[in-house]
Structure formats: structure tokens, C-alpha cells
Design an enzyme around this catalytic site. Structure first.
Site, short mmCIF file in Angstrom:
data_model
loop_
_atom_site.label_atom_id
_atom_site.label_comp_id
_atom_site.label_asym_id
_atom_site.label_seq_id
_atom_site.Cartn_x
_atom_site.Cartn_y
_atom_site.Cartn_z
N GLU A 210 0.85 -1.20 0.00
CA GLU A 210 0.00 0.00 0.00
C GLU A 210 0.87 1.24 0.00
O GLU A 210 1.69 1.44 0.91
CB GLU A 210 -0.91 -0.01 1.24
CG GLU A 210 -1.88 1.15 1.26
CD GLU A 210 -2.83 1.12 2.46
OE1 GLU A 210 -3.16 0.02 2.95
OE2 GLU A 210 -3.24 2.21 2.90
N LYS B 180 -6.70 -0.80 11.74
CA LYS B 180 -6.16 -1.21 10.43
C LYS B 180 -4.92 -0.36 10.12
O LYS B 180 -3.91 -0.86 9.62
CB LYS B 180 -7.24 -1.04 9.36
CG LYS B 180 -6.88 -1.58 7.99
CD LYS B 180 -6.14 -0.62 7.11
CE LYS B 180 -5.91 -1.20 5.73
NZ LYS B 180 -5.07 -0.35 4.87
N ASP C 2 4.72 -14.49 11.73
CA ASP C 2 3.40 -14.98 11.33
C ASP C 2 2.38 -13.84 11.44
O ASP C 2 1.83 -13.58 12.52
CB ASP C 2 3.04 -16.16 12.25
CG ASP C 2 1.73 -16.81 11.87
OD1 ASP C 2 0.93 -16.18 11.17
OD2 ASP C 2 1.50 -17.96 12.29
N HIS D 167 -2.38 10.46 -0.24
CA HIS D 167 -2.68 9.24 -1.00
C HIS D 167 -2.71 9.53 -2.49
O HIS D 167 -2.21 8.77 -3.30
CB HIS D 167 -4.04 8.68 -0.57
CG HIS D 167 -3.93 7.80 0.63
ND1 HIS D 167 -4.85 6.86 0.97
CD2 HIS D 167 -2.98 7.71 1.58
CE1 HIS D 167 -4.49 6.24 2.07
NE2 HIS D 167 -3.35 6.76 2.45
C1 MEV Z 1 -5.41 3.44 5.38
O1 MEV Z 1 -4.72 2.27 4.96
C2 MEV Z 1 -5.35 3.54 6.88
C3 MEV Z 1 -6.16 4.68 7.48
O2 MEV Z 1 -7.51 4.60 7.01
C4 MEV Z 1 -6.08 4.52 8.96
C5 MEV Z 1 -6.99 5.44 9.74
O3 MEV Z 1 -8.04 5.89 9.20
O4 MEV Z 1 -6.65 5.73 10.90
C6 MEV Z 1 -5.63 6.02 7.02
#
Ligand code: MEV
Length: 450
Positions: free
Chosen positions: A89, A284, A300, A397
Site C-alpha cells: 500500500e 487497520k 506470522d 494518498h
Molecule cells: C489506510 O490504509 C489507513 C487509514 O484509514 C487509517 C486510519 O483511518 O486511521 C488512514
């Protein structure tokens, strides 16, 4: 149905790698010759290295490449690391690097190992008298340790081994269900094989003990070992990573004062603690950093993920793994996360790149690696929240997305430079970038895109 039958195969695993590729290419692709070449093009040029990679799995045809990057300037417990990260990513490595730099002149990251205990379980059913078993349990425990002493000998020499064995009566949850809950210290190894070998041996000893001990004489020999396996939930193999500084030292963020930034940041963390929808995305982001280092060191990642999410739900609701406080003018941000990782054993040393990753990190102990991984997770979370509460994440991004599209269009340096300026103020999409490049290549006027 006829077509499906044609595509099924017997004895596939026994085919040579080239025959496997041929069968796959001819049965599943429109351009088999091209696919064969493509699969082969990703083989490692060194046959010995390829053999090592093939040995990790089954039915291997080729290798699946992912970018291997680094985030330099990570100051963790006053030591500077260049951290290897494997991730597909865009923005993740850039975000980790920028957070590392941000904290590097504010004391860096601090870590604390809260525990390193791992858990394994022998699940069994039995209709015997639990009070009798409790009475002879010390004897059983001794026998379990004795029967596994050959398995634990090396680990004991390294300072680890079996820490405790508990007998759990779980009849109130499931009829006749009992458990041996075993805690382990596995030192620098993740310890899955070590734990599972001990547990399987425990299963045998336990069956024999219940079937032959005189205290159970006259009772039905009715023990069934359902399964013996480690638990990937390791809440006591826990590390805390933290950063802190006076709020004023956070500086201004694109015109936003340090105070406003700090209070919006804290609010964002609070929201992730109370709202599971936000918590999932928040965590995430943490795992963007964690998984990348876990992968780069061939640990792992599935175990780390499942454990992290279970830990995030430990009080019955899924919550943010990180926390923030603003007290007495100090901004504190920290992450508690269970990380059962190893720096010896498994693939950590067998995978040639993982071996290099560990060397790049100065051949850390498992405890040190826990701290490094947690710091990268916290850095990632800091960078994400910093963007979210200031400019929004799309700015960064889209910049990466633009570069990817330009790459795809094989844009030269000059075209890339023009595009970067142009798309500062225009919306990035595949078609808008393509139109832009086509128009400068055809020497046309640049399209007006909003
Ligand atoms: C994107 O891979 C991860 C984010 O969405 C994490 C977040 O919103 O804190 C930017």
C-alpha cells in the site's frame, strides 16, 4: 460442469514445477505461452535461493513480489533503527518515515515489555470425578513435565520452558469439557512448534494417567483428547510503545495550532475507543505498520492480526488499540499490543530477506523486535491521525496514486515534474492523468480538469 471437470486434476502435487506451470497456463489462461513466461520471469535467478523459497510451501509455481522498503531514523529507546517494511500500500512507508522523523527530536519512541508469556491448551472430555483429579493433579503435573523434559531441555537452557499448567473445569460451558491451560516462555522464538510438541505429548500423558492411575480405579476409562494446540491469543505477551512531549512542542500543522491539533487528535483516538466502526479502521492503520515489519522479518502476520483484534475486544467491545492523554500540558500517545514474534526459528532465518531484515535491525532479541514493531504501529497510527485531523488523507494518498499512474504511463522525468505541479490543484484519476500525459505528448494544450 463439463468445463469444471476438465479443469480438475489428480496427482498435481507430483508434477514437476514446469509441468504444473504448463497445466495451469493451458487450462486457465487465454495466452498460455505468455503466462508461462511471466510465471517463470518471477523465479529467483539463483536456483538455490529459489529452492529455499519453494521449500516454504507446496505446489509453488513462482514468487509473488511485494515491495521491500525501509523507514529510516526510528529512534526507539535511544537507539536508531532503519526499519524494513514489506507492504503493497502506497503511503505506508512514507507515513512511518515521517512520523519517525517527527518524533526523532522529541525523545523518540519508548517501549516497555509488559510480558512474554504464551499459552497452549489441551482440550479434553472426561466423565471422571474432578475432585479426585484435583487431588492428584500435582502428581500429573510432575509427570507431564517429566514426559516432556526431552522436548524442553534446550529451551530451559535458554531460560524458557513450561511456566505453569492449570486444570480448568469447563463443564458449565460444555458437558464433560476440561482443559489443560499451559503457559510457556519461548525466549527468542515465536515457539509454535515447541508449544505444540509439548501439548501433543501432554495429551498422551494425560490419557494414560487418567486410564491407569489407581485413584480412578473402577471408573470408566472415558477420556478423549479433542485437540492440543497453542492459542494465538497471547494477552500476556504484551508490549507498550509510547511517545510524549509538551503540547507546545508539537508545533503548528498547516496553520493549525498545537493546542487545537492535540485536542482534535485526542478526540479522534477517543472516537476510536468508543465506536467499533472507527476502531476497525483506526486499528487497520496500526496494522499497516505492524504487518509490514512482521512480514519483513518473516513472522506470522495471521497470528499477530488475530491476536491483536482479539485483544482490541478484550473488554467485550472492539476498541482502538492506542490511547492518548493530554495532561499538565503533555501530549502522550501509546499503544499496548500483544506481539508473539520470534527472531530465531520458523522462517525468520531461513528466508533470505528476513535474515537481512533482522541484520538491518541489529539482530534484535524477540523482546527488542516486539518494541520495534509496536513503535512502527504507533508511528503509523500517529501519521494517519495527523493527516486525518488536519489535511485529510487523500492529499498524500493522491500524490502516491499520481506517481503510480505516471509510472504505469511510463512518464519521463519532465512529464512527471509537470504532472506533479498540475495535479497539486487538479483532481487525480486514472483518466485525468492519462489525458494530461497524452496532451503534453501530443503537444496539445493541457486539459482543464477540475
Ligand atoms: C489506510 O490504509 C489507513 C487509514 O484509514 C487509517 C486510519 O483511518 O486511521 C488512514
Amino acid at each position: 460442469m463439463g468445463q469444471d471437470k476438465q479443469k480438475s486434476v489428480r496427482g498435481f502435487s507430483k508434477l514437476s514445477k514446469t509441468d504444473k506451470i504448463r497445466w495451469i497456463a493451458e487450462n486457465f489462461f487465454k495466452e498460455p505461452e505468455l503466462v508461462k513466461k511471466e510465471l517463470i520471469s518471477f523465479w529467483h535467478p539463483n536456483a538455490d535461493q529459489q529452492k529455499i523459497l519453494d521449500g516454504f510451501s507446496e505446489n509453488t509455481l513462482s514468487n509473488f513480489m511485494l515491495p521491500y522498503g525501509v523507514a529510516p531514523n526510528f529512534i526507539i529507546n535511544d537507539k536508531t533503527y532503519c526499519v524494513p517494511m514489506v507492504i503493497e500500500e502506497s503511503s505506508v512507508v512514507a507515513a512511518a518515515s515521517s512520523a519517525a522523523k517527527f518524533w526523532s527530536n522529541k525523545g523518540g519512541f519508548k517501549t516497555e515489555i509488559i510480558g512474554t508469556t504464551k499459552i497452549g491448551q489441551v482440550h479434553f472430555t472426561w466423565q471422571g470425578d474432578i475432585s479426585k483429579l484435583r487431588k492428584v493433579f500435582p502428581e500429573l503435573k510432575e509427570k507431564l513435565l517429566e514426559d516432556t523434559s526431552h522436548i524442553t531441555a534446550n529451551m530451559r537452557k535458554r531460560g524458557g520452558g513450561i511456566l505453569d499448567i492449570e486444570l480448568l473445569d469447563l463443564n458449565h460451558l460444555e458437558t464433560d469439557y476440561f482443559q489443560l491451560k499451559v503457559s510457556f516462555e519461548t525466549c527468542d522464538s515465536m515457539g509454535a512448534n515447541f508449544i505444540n510438541s509439548n501439548l501433543e505429548a501432554f495429551g498422551k500423558t494425560l490419557s494414560q494417567f487418567l486410564a491407569t492411575h489407581p485413584v480412578f480405579e473402577g471408573e470408566e476409562k472415558n477420556v478423549t483428547i479433542i485437540m492440543a494446540i497453542l492459542s494465538n491469543f497471547t494477552p500476556d505477551c504484551l508490549v507498550r510503545a509510547s511517545v510524549e512531549c509538551p503540547i507546545a512542542e508539537l508545533g503548528d500543522f498547516e496553520g493549525m495550532s498545537a493546542n487545537v491539533f492535540a485536542s482534535k487528535f485526542k478526540k479522534a483516538v477517543t472516537i476510536a475507543r468508543i465506536d467499533p466502526y472507527r476502531a476497525t479502521t483506526h486499528n487497520k492503520g496500526i496494522f499497516n505498520g505492524i504487518d509490514a515489519v512482521v512480514l519483513a522479518t518473516a513472522n506470522d502476520f495471521r497470528a499477530i492480526e488475530s491476536c491483536g483484534h482479539a485483544y482490541a475486544s478484550k473488554d467485550g467491545q472492539y476498541r482502538s488499540l492506542s490511547q492518548c492523554s493530554l495532561e499538565n500540558g503533555i501530549f502522550k500517545f501509546w499503544l499496548d499490543i500483544p506481539l508473539a514474534v520470534g527472531t530465531v526459528g520458523g522462517l525468520t532465518r531461513l528466508h533470505p530477506m528476513a535474515n537481512r531484515s533482522l541484520e538491518m535491525l541489529g539482530n534484535p532479541t524477540a523482546r527488542e523486535l516486539m518494541g520495534i514493531i509496536a513503535s512502527v504501529g504507533l508511528a503509523q497510527n500517529f501519521a494517519a491521525l495527523k493527516s486525518l485531523v488536519t489535511t485529510g488523507i487523500q492529499k498524500g494518498h493522491m500524490k502516491m496514486h499520481l506517481l503510480n499512474i505516471l509510472n504505469h504511463m511510463e512518464a519521463n522525468e519532465n512529464e512527471t515534474a509537470q504532472a506533479v505541479i498540475y495535479f497539486e490543484k487538479n483532481m487525480v484519476s486514472f483518466s485525468s492523468v492519462r489525458d494530461f500525459i497524452v496532451s503534453i505528448r501530443e503537444n496539445k494544450t493541457i486539459p482543464t480538469i477540475k
